[in-house]
Every structure is written in C-alpha cells, then in structure tokens.
Design a protein around this motif. Structure first.
Motif, PDB file in Angstrom:
ATOM      1  N   VAL A 354      30.764  43.493  45.825  1.00 17.99           N
ATOM      2  CA  VAL A 354      30.965  43.978  44.459  1.00 17.99           C
ATOM      3  C   VAL A 354      32.406  43.677  44.042  1.00 17.99           C
ATOM      4  CG1 VAL A 354      30.910  45.983  42.935  1.00 17.99           C
ATOM      5  CG2 VAL A 354      29.278  45.810  44.832  1.00 17.99           C
ATOM      6  N   PHE A 355      32.560  43.112  42.856  1.00 17.11           N
ATOM      7  CA  PHE A 355      33.884  42.818  42.319  1.00 17.11           C
ATOM      8  C   PHE A 355      34.060  43.456  40.946  1.00 17.11           C
ATOM      9  CE2 PHE A 355      33.247  39.230  45.223  1.00 17.11           C
ATOM     10  CZ  PHE A 355      34.448  39.226  45.905  1.00 17.11           C
ATOM     11  N   ALA A 356      35.279  43.859  40.667  1.00 18.17           N
ATOM     12  CA  ALA A 356      35.652  44.272  39.316  1.00 18.17           C
ATOM     13  C   ALA A 356      36.325  43.065  38.669  1.00 18.17           C
ATOM     14  CB  ALA A 356      36.614  45.463  39.361  1.00 18.17           C
ATOM     15  N   LEU A 357      35.595  42.411  37.790  1.00 16.68           N
ATOM     16  CA  LEU A 357      36.064  41.190  37.142  1.00 16.68           C
ATOM     17  C   LEU A 357      36.800  41.572  35.868  1.00 16.68           C
ATOM     18  CD1 LEU A 357      36.007  38.084  37.251  1.00 16.68           C
ATOM     19  CD2 LEU A 357      33.831  38.165  36.016  1.00 16.68           C
ATOM     20  N   THR A 358      38.115  41.375  35.857  1.00 17.54           N
ATOM     21  CA  THR A 358      38.937  41.824  34.730  1.00 17.54           C
ATOM     22  C   THR A 358      39.970  40.765  34.370  1.00 17.54           C
ATOM     23  OG1 THR A 358      40.521  42.908  36.220  1.00 17.54           O
ATOM     24  CG2 THR A 358      38.698  44.249  35.418  1.00 17.54           C
ATOM     25  N   GLY A 359      40.802  41.092  33.400  1.00 18.73           N
ATOM     26  CA  GLY A 359      41.874  40.188  32.986  1.00 18.73           C
ATOM     27  C   GLY A 359      41.519  39.384  31.760  1.00 18.73           C
ATOM     28  N   LYS A 360      42.059  38.167  31.678  1.00 21.85           N
ATOM     29  CA  LYS A 360      41.848  37.283  30.525  1.00 21.85           C
ATOM     30  C   LYS A 360      40.519  36.548  30.693  1.00 21.85           C
ATOM     31  CE  LYS A 360      45.888  38.141  28.633  1.00 21.85           C
ATOM     32  NZ  LYS A 360      46.919  37.112  28.534  1.00 21.85           N
ATOM     33  N   ILE A 361      39.441  37.254  30.422  1.00 22.25           N
ATOM     34  CA  ILE A 361      38.117  36.677  30.623  1.00 22.25           C
ATOM     35  C   ILE A 361      37.156  37.250  29.593  1.00 22.25           C
ATOM     36  CG2 ILE A 361      37.377  38.429  32.308  1.00 22.25           C
ATOM     37  CD1 ILE A 361      36.145  35.977  33.874  1.00 22.25           C
ATOM     38  N   ARG A 362      36.185  36.439  29.192  1.00 19.11           N
ATOM     39  CA  ARG A 362      35.270  36.870  28.128  1.00 19.11           C
ATOM     40  C   ARG A 362      34.373  38.026  28.567  1.00 19.11           C
ATOM     41  NH1 ARG A 362      35.395  31.240  27.000  1.00 19.11           N
ATOM     42  NH2 ARG A 362      35.996  30.813  24.824  1.00 19.11           N
ATOM     43  N   ASN A 363      33.783  37.901  29.740  1.00 17.04           N
ATOM     44  CA  ASN A 363      32.815  38.902  30.201  1.00 17.04           C
ATOM     45  C   ASN A 363      33.413  39.676  31.360  1.00 17.04           C
ATOM     46  OD1 ASN A 363      30.988  37.563  28.424  1.00 17.04           O
ATOM     47  ND2 ASN A 363      30.430  36.147  30.064  1.00 17.04           N
ATOM     48  N   ASN A 364      33.909  40.856  31.076  1.00 17.29           N
ATOM     49  CA  ASN A 364      34.497  41.633  32.168  1.00 17.29           C
ATOM     50  C   ASN A 364      33.620  42.815  32.541  1.00 17.29           C
ATOM     51  OD1 ASN A 364      35.314  43.999  30.493  1.00 17.29           O
ATOM     52  ND2 ASN A 364      36.683  42.497  29.543  1.00 17.29           N
ATOM     53  N   GLY A 365      33.735  43.227  33.781  1.00 18.22           N
ATOM     54  CA  GLY A 365      32.944  44.344  34.268  1.00 18.22           C
ATOM     55  C   GLY A 365      32.691  44.233  35.755  1.00 18.22           C
ATOM     56  N   GLY A 428      37.950  44.499  46.286  1.00 20.34           N
ATOM     57  CA  GLY A 428      37.098  43.809  45.327  1.00 20.34           C
ATOM     58  C   GLY A 428      37.670  43.630  43.935  1.00 20.34           C
ATOM     59  N   GLY A 429      38.965  43.782  43.763  1.00 18.39           N
ATOM     60  CA  GLY A 429      39.568  43.491  42.467  1.00 18.39           C
ATOM     61  C   GLY A 429      39.664  41.990  42.257  1.00 18.39           C
ATOM     62  N   MET A 430      39.372  41.537  41.043  1.00 17.96           N
ATOM     63  CA  MET A 430      39.467  40.110  40.726  1.00 17.96           C
ATOM     64  C   MET A 430      40.000  39.984  39.297  1.00 17.96           C
ATOM     65  SD  MET A 430      36.547  37.121  41.030  1.00 17.96           S
ATOM     66  CE  MET A 430      36.397  37.310  42.807  1.00 17.96           C
ATOM     67  N   VAL A 431      41.273  39.592  39.181  1.00 17.16           N
ATOM     68  CA  VAL A 431      41.945  39.542  37.887  1.00 17.16           C
ATOM     69  C   VAL A 431      42.168  38.089  37.483  1.00 17.16           C
ATOM     70  CG1 VAL A 431      43.941  40.293  36.544  1.00 17.16           C
ATOM     71  CG2 VAL A 431      43.115  41.711  38.441  1.00 17.16           C
ATOM     72  N   VAL A 432      41.665  37.722  36.309  1.00 15.84           N
ATOM     73  CA  VAL A 432      41.767  36.342  35.820  1.00 15.84           C
ATOM     74  C   VAL A 432      42.968  36.229  34.887  1.00 15.84           C
ATOM     75  CG1 VAL A 432      40.574  34.513  34.570  1.00 15.84           C
ATOM     76  CG2 VAL A 432      39.273  36.092  36.011  1.00 15.84           C
ATOM     77  N   MET A 433      43.716  35.135  35.030  1.00 15.39           N
ATOM     78  CA  MET A 433      44.917  34.915  34.219  1.00 15.39           C
ATOM     79  C   MET A 433      44.825  33.571  33.501  1.00 15.39           C
ATOM     80  SD  MET A 433      47.421  36.060  37.297  1.00 15.39           S
ATOM     81  CE  MET A 433      46.917  37.445  38.322  1.00 15.39           C
ATOM     82  N   ASP A 434      45.399  33.499  32.310  1.00 15.35           N
ATOM     83  CA  ASP A 434      45.398  32.252  31.547  1.00 15.35           C
ATOM     84  C   ASP A 434      46.806  31.690  31.428  1.00 15.35           C
ATOM     85  OD1 ASP A 434      46.690  33.765  29.632  1.00 15.35           O
ATOM     86  OD2 ASP A 434      45.057  33.694  28.164  1.00 15.35           O
ATOM     87  N   HIS A 435      46.981  30.675  30.569  1.00 11.65           N
ATOM     88  CA  HIS A 435      48.256  29.956  30.480  1.00 11.65           C
ATOM     89  C   HIS A 435      49.398  30.819  29.968  1.00 11.65           C
ATOM     90  CE1 HIS A 435      46.565  29.773  26.432  1.00 11.65           C
ATOM     91  NE2 HIS A 435      47.787  29.544  25.992  1.00 11.65           N
ATOM     92  N   THR A 436      49.085  31.953  29.350  1.00 17.11           N
ATOM     93  CA  THR A 436      50.141  32.813  28.814  1.00 17.11           C
ATOM     94  C   THR A 436      50.759  33.705  29.884  1.00 17.11           C
ATOM     95  OG1 THR A 436      48.621  34.615  28.218  1.00 17.11           O
ATOM     96  CG2 THR A 436      48.948  32.864  26.588  1.00 17.11           C
ATOM     97  N   THR A 437      50.193  33.713  31.067  1.00 16.50           N
ATOM     98  CA  THR A 437      50.633  34.614  32.135  1.00 16.50           C
ATOM     99  C   THR A 437      51.801  34.027  32.903  1.00 16.50           C
ATOM    100  OG1 THR A 437      48.352  35.384  32.398  1.00 16.50           O
ATOM    101  CG2 THR A 437      49.904  35.931  34.151  1.00 16.50           C
ATOM    102  N   SER A 438      52.854  34.815  33.062  1.00 14.51           N
ATOM    103  CA  SER A 438      53.975  34.437  33.924  1.00 14.51           C
ATOM    104  C   SER A 438      53.665  34.902  35.335  1.00 14.51           C
ATOM    105  CB  SER A 438      55.276  35.092  33.438  1.00 14.51           C
ATOM    106  OG  SER A 438      56.268  35.041  34.454  1.00 14.51           O
ATOM    107  N   MET A 439      53.592  33.986  36.263  1.00 21.81           N
ATOM    108  CA  MET A 439      53.241  34.348  37.639  1.00 21.81           C
ATOM    109  C   MET A 439      54.362  35.138  38.310  1.00 21.81           C
ATOM    110  SD  MET A 439      50.309  33.194  37.370  1.00 21.81           S
ATOM    111  CE  MET A 439      49.742  33.794  38.947  1.00 21.81           C
ATOM    112  N   VAL A 440      55.592  34.919  37.872  1.00 25.31           N
ATOM    113  CA  VAL A 440      56.700  35.710  38.420  1.00 25.31           C
ATOM    114  C   VAL A 440      56.586  37.154  37.939  1.00 25.31           C
ATOM    115  CG1 VAL A 440      59.194  35.894  38.663  1.00 25.31           C
ATOM    116  CG2 VAL A 440      58.131  33.644  38.462  1.00 25.31           C
ATOM    117  N   GLU A 441      56.192  37.332  36.692  1.00 21.58           N
ATOM    118  CA  GLU A 441      55.980  38.692  36.185  1.00 21.58           C
ATOM    119  C   GLU A 441      54.839  39.384  36.912  1.00 21.58           C
ATOM    120  OE1 GLU A 441      55.465  38.612  31.985  1.00 21.58           O
ATOM    121  OE2 GLU A 441      57.550  38.058  31.571  1.00 21.58           O
TER     122      GLU A 441
END
Length: 544
Positions: A354-365, A428-441
């Motif tokens: 089971v994963f919690a799909l979150t972050g910059k993604i269309r279908n989260n849950g 089971g956390g899964m966080v999606v990031m897009d081009h606006t995300t600073s990986m250092v942050e």
C-alpha cells in the motif's frame, strides 16, 4: 461463539442488507471535506424518496481516491461519484428513482482503480468499520477459527514463513522468521504489538487501514498471538489519529462481546486480550525499542540491540512487533494459503504494498499494487503524471528514503531494487515532484523533520542532524563553498554509520540521494569566488 454461530451472524447480516448499497466514505480525508454532512443528506434523501426498503446508506472507510473526495459509490451498479457536496448528495439518491445526479460521475474502471490488487484494502470502501457484523458477513474471523481448530501454532508460523511476507514497516524483515524467533523463546508471558505509530510526512496508509477495517488488524494480531504463544496484545497509535482510535476501541469492545477476543476465544483454551496505547506523536517511537519504552510509561528512547525485542521486549518478555499493514495481510494468507500469496510479487518481495501517492500528481490517494510494478506504472498510468510538465523525481520511504530521478522510473518497486538505487520501501510514502521542485529544499525539509524528531540520546543524530540542516540552509542562502559541500557529504556518512537507531542511520538518505542524482543543483548554489570572473582580487574573495 462457535463457527455455526459465526456463520449465523454472517447470514443474518446479509439478510438484513438492502439490495442497493450507497457507500459513503467517512475516513479522515473525506471528513475534512464535509463527508459527514454528505452522508446525513444521503440518508435523508432515501427517506424522502421512500426507498428505505431498497436502499441502504453505509458509512465506509477510505476508497483510495483521496484527492477527489468525498466519494460515494453505488452497489451493485458500481457507479462512483466524486467531490460530492452536501447540497448535491440528495440528487444521487434521486437518480436511483429516475432523476439525474448533479455530482461529478467518476470512473470506477479508471487506471487508478483498475491497476490495483487489494489484499490489505480488500474490504476498504465496502465494510462498515463500526459494525462487526459487516466484517463477519465478508468472512471475517473465519481465519482465526481455522488456526484455532485446524492448525497447530507451528503450522501457522510455517504458513507465514512459506508465504514470503516481509514486514511492511520499512525494513522488510521476513515476518515468518520473526514469528518463529518469538515462538521458540521460553517463558509463559509473551506479547504482540501492532506498531501504528505512522509518522512519515505524506504517509497515511496505516491510519486508513485502522479507520477502514479495524477488525482485519485485530484478527491478524490474534492469529499471531496463537502462533507465538502470546495472550496479550497492544496497538500503539499516535494521538493524531482520533478516528482510528475511536473505531479500534469500538471494534475491540464488539469482538469481546462476541467472544472473538478476551478469554476462551471461539470457546477454545486460547485467550487473547488487546489494549490500545496512544502515543504523543514522536516519530522516534516508530522504532520498536523506543515504542516499547513508551508503552511501559517511559520516554520513547531507543535502546541498543541485541537483545532484540523477540528475546527481551515489553516488560522484559519475548515480544513480536509488526506494523498495521503486516498484520492486515495475515487473514488472507491463512484463508487462501501461503502458495497463493507467494505467487504475487517478485522472488524476494512477495504480495502487495500500500502506498500513499501524493505530491505534484493528478490522481493522489491510496493505492495497493503487487510488488514488482514499476514506478512509471504507478506515477504515470495510475497517478496520471504531473499536472504541468514532467516528473522530476519520486521520493519513497519518507524521511528515511531517497529521491529517485525521472530517468529511473522504470525501476521495479520492491525492497531490493529500491535499496540498490539509494532509496527504500519505507512504510509506503510516495511523493512525486515536478520541475518546480528544488531538490536541495526537499533535502532540507526532511532534515528539518529529522532534526526536530531526534530523541537526543546519541551524539551523531542529536548534533549531526543539526549541523546537516545548518549546511543545507547555508547552501540555500548561497553562502556555502565547495568545502562546505564536501563537509555535508562526509557528515551524512558519519551520521549514517554511527547513529544508535534507524532514525539517525537513515536520516541522511534524502541528502545523499539528491547529492547523487541532482548534484548540479547543489553546485549551482555554491559561492563563486568573484576573482575567477576578473571582478575582484583574490584577497577580496577571501572575505566572501
């Protein structure tokens, strides 16, 4: 209670149910969007339309599509409605009587749902978590009866070993091996602990299972108690999960009333009592030795191992500790057999996750997928990709995990594959990031979390996380040099290799993984000596 009586309860519940069931999500996520009012209006509409003899409104747990809640699903039509408002809810019932629904019509066959394989979440969205009869009607507690009357404890342990189930709390330790270790320990008093202290940012898998299907976890714990020779269990849940606690309390009371917990379970010699312990929200209490300290009434500090809890755990007795999702797998393994479970997933990672799909993604849950599915299938097919642009990275494993670049999206999701690329399964956390995300942050965010959650017992974690956070902050202020970057990496390795417990040992992972895969973002933040550009002298540059 005996098996005949259990089956009678199931039959009575099925006879009571109406032909049409309106399932309304009442989990924490949907409640935050006014699901309680939605359910109330649905019930009122059933009365107004004179459909009480045909339609039943049932409050259920999480259906998974959390970003589209509140959700309402109709059986047997399998119609799904998303983002239902209290005002539009009555129209869903009116549609059953020839009207038209105003709410958004979802797609029950959407890839978000179709690609899932539900074992842990098999009842979520179907069972009423506040009625034990609803669980029994779906076959609940039959696995417990089976082990009590058809299997010896050693056979139960062997079945779990043969299934290949690994602990879903993060480390992936073989569940059957842990059970076997506790089972062979001498002593009349042993304990079973369910670790529900889910503290990862962005993770809500265990909370959902406890809210949606508490009896599934209780039954798994009771089976474990029989297998290892324990008569007492504890569920450790953080105080931030009030709905889960409420439903667990009710579930325990109901199970005791039916003779499924407590003394002489199913009229057998087996006794099994379950108590709840509420944690104050310390992330470190997810570590098993710190959790034990907390249950005993002490401060949640980890202690050196060995001895491991399997040998000397709660109150000095042999103790089995598994997390919520691990226990939620047990009844299915007993019912369907170890070979069935072992046929799912990969060679070294069996079953589903089971994963919690979150972050910059269309279908989260929440999603439950077979082990071995790729990150790309999860993020792009099920999650629908990012709303704008392309995926930059996926972070798995919470503060203990790593950031995986888009170039590695074809990596299978299993314990070994994720560890090989510098991340981990985690809880089971899964966080999606897009081009606006600073990986250092991102690295700074997780280090700030670990810095605040360290228990302070060991120096590497207590001071190392503070220094790592300071170096990351210095970088983001564009005040750091190449020497600082070297120090950052060296300090990460020191904290990882010398900390006392898993929190400190894994705290540097987000930093190390971003350094490995997104090094350019760190380099771009370094101070550039002005004299290299011919704008000042070397002496002036030294003052930077």
């Amino acid at each position: 209670m005996n098996l005949t009586e259990l089956l009678d309860v199931a039959a009575a519940e099925k006879a009571r149910q109406r032909p049409i069931k309106v399932h309304c999500c009442t989990s924490t996520g949907c409640r935050s969007a006014n699901a309680t009012a939605v359910m109330g209006n649905l019930q009122q509409a059933v009365e107004n339309e004179n459909l009480s003899d045909q339609v039943e409104v049932i409050g259920v747990g999480c259906m998974g599509f959390c970003g589209r809640g509140p959700l309402v699903q109709i059986d047997p039509q399998d119609d799904l409605y998303e983002e239902v408002t209290p005002e539009d809810a009555p129209s869903i019932i009116e549609a059953l009587n020839g009207g038209s629904a105003k709410s958004i019509k979802g797609d029950a066959q959407h890839p978000f749902f179709a690609r899932q394989m539900k074992i842990v979440r098999q009842h979520s969205g179907k069972v009423d978590p506040e009625r034990i009869e609803s669980y029994i009607a779906l076959g609940g507690y039959q696995s417990l009866f089976k082990v009590l009357y058809e299997m010896e404890p050693v056979d139960v342990v062997g079945e779990i070993q043969q299934s290949g189930l690994r602990g879903r709390g993060g480390g992936g330790y073989p569940t059957g091996l842990k059970w076997a270790t506790v089972a062979k320990m001498p002593g009349n008093q042993k304990y079973v602990i369910c670790n529900g202290d889910e503290g990862d940012p962005g993770a809500f898998m265990d909370r959902s299972v406890l809210e949606s299907d508490p009896h599934l976890v209780l039954e798994g714990m009771a089976i474990a108690g029989y297998a290892i020779g324990a008569n007492h269990g504890y569920i450790y849940v953080r105080a931030e999960y009030p709905l889960a606690i409420k439903r667990l309390q009710k579930a325990i009371q109901q199970a005791k009333k039916y003779g499924l917990l407590g003394s002489q379970v199913f009229d057998s010699p087996f006794d099994f009592k379950v108590d709840i312990r509420i944690g104050a929200g310390a992330f470190v209490c997810g570590e098993e030795t710190a959790l034990i300290q907390s249950i005993e009434g002490g401060r949640g500090n980890p202690v050196p191992r060995p001895p491991y809890p399997a040998e000397k755990g709660l109150y000095g007795c042999p103790t089995l500790i598994n997390n919520v999702e691990t226990f939620a797998n047990i009844t299915s393994i007993i019912r369907e057999g170890a070979d069935w479970y072992a046929s799912i997933g990969t060679e070294n990672s069996k079953g589903t996750k089971v994963f919690a799909l979150t972050g910059k993604i269309r279908n989260n849950g929440l999603i439950e997928v077979p082990m071995g599915i790729t990150l790309r299938e999860i993020v792009e097919d099920m999650g629908g990709g990012v709303p704008d642009g392309e995926v930059k990275a996926v972070q798995t494993g919470g503060p203990s995990g790593g950031c995986i670049p888009a170039s590695m999206l074809d990596t299978p999701v299993d314990y070994d594959s994720l560890r090989a690329i510098g991340s981990m399964m985690g809880s089971g956390g899964m966080v999606v990031m897009d081009h606006t995300t600073s990986m250092v942050e991102i690295a700074q965010f997780y280090m700030e979390f670990c810095r605040g959650e360290t228990c302070g017992k060991c120096v590497p974690c207590r001071t190392g996380t503070v220094q790592l956070y300071a170096l990351l902050t210095k970088l983001l202020k564009r005040q750091a040099t190449a020497a600082d970057l070297e120090k950052l990496e060296a300090l990460c390795l020191m904290v990882r290799d010398t900390s006392l417990c898993g929190l400190g040992q894994s705290a540097p992972n987000p930093v190390l993984s971003t350094l490995k895969y997104f090094r350019q973002e760190y380099d771009d933040l370094l101070v550039q000596p002005a004299y290299l550009n011919g704008t000042s002298s070397a002496a002036e540059a030294v003052t930077l």
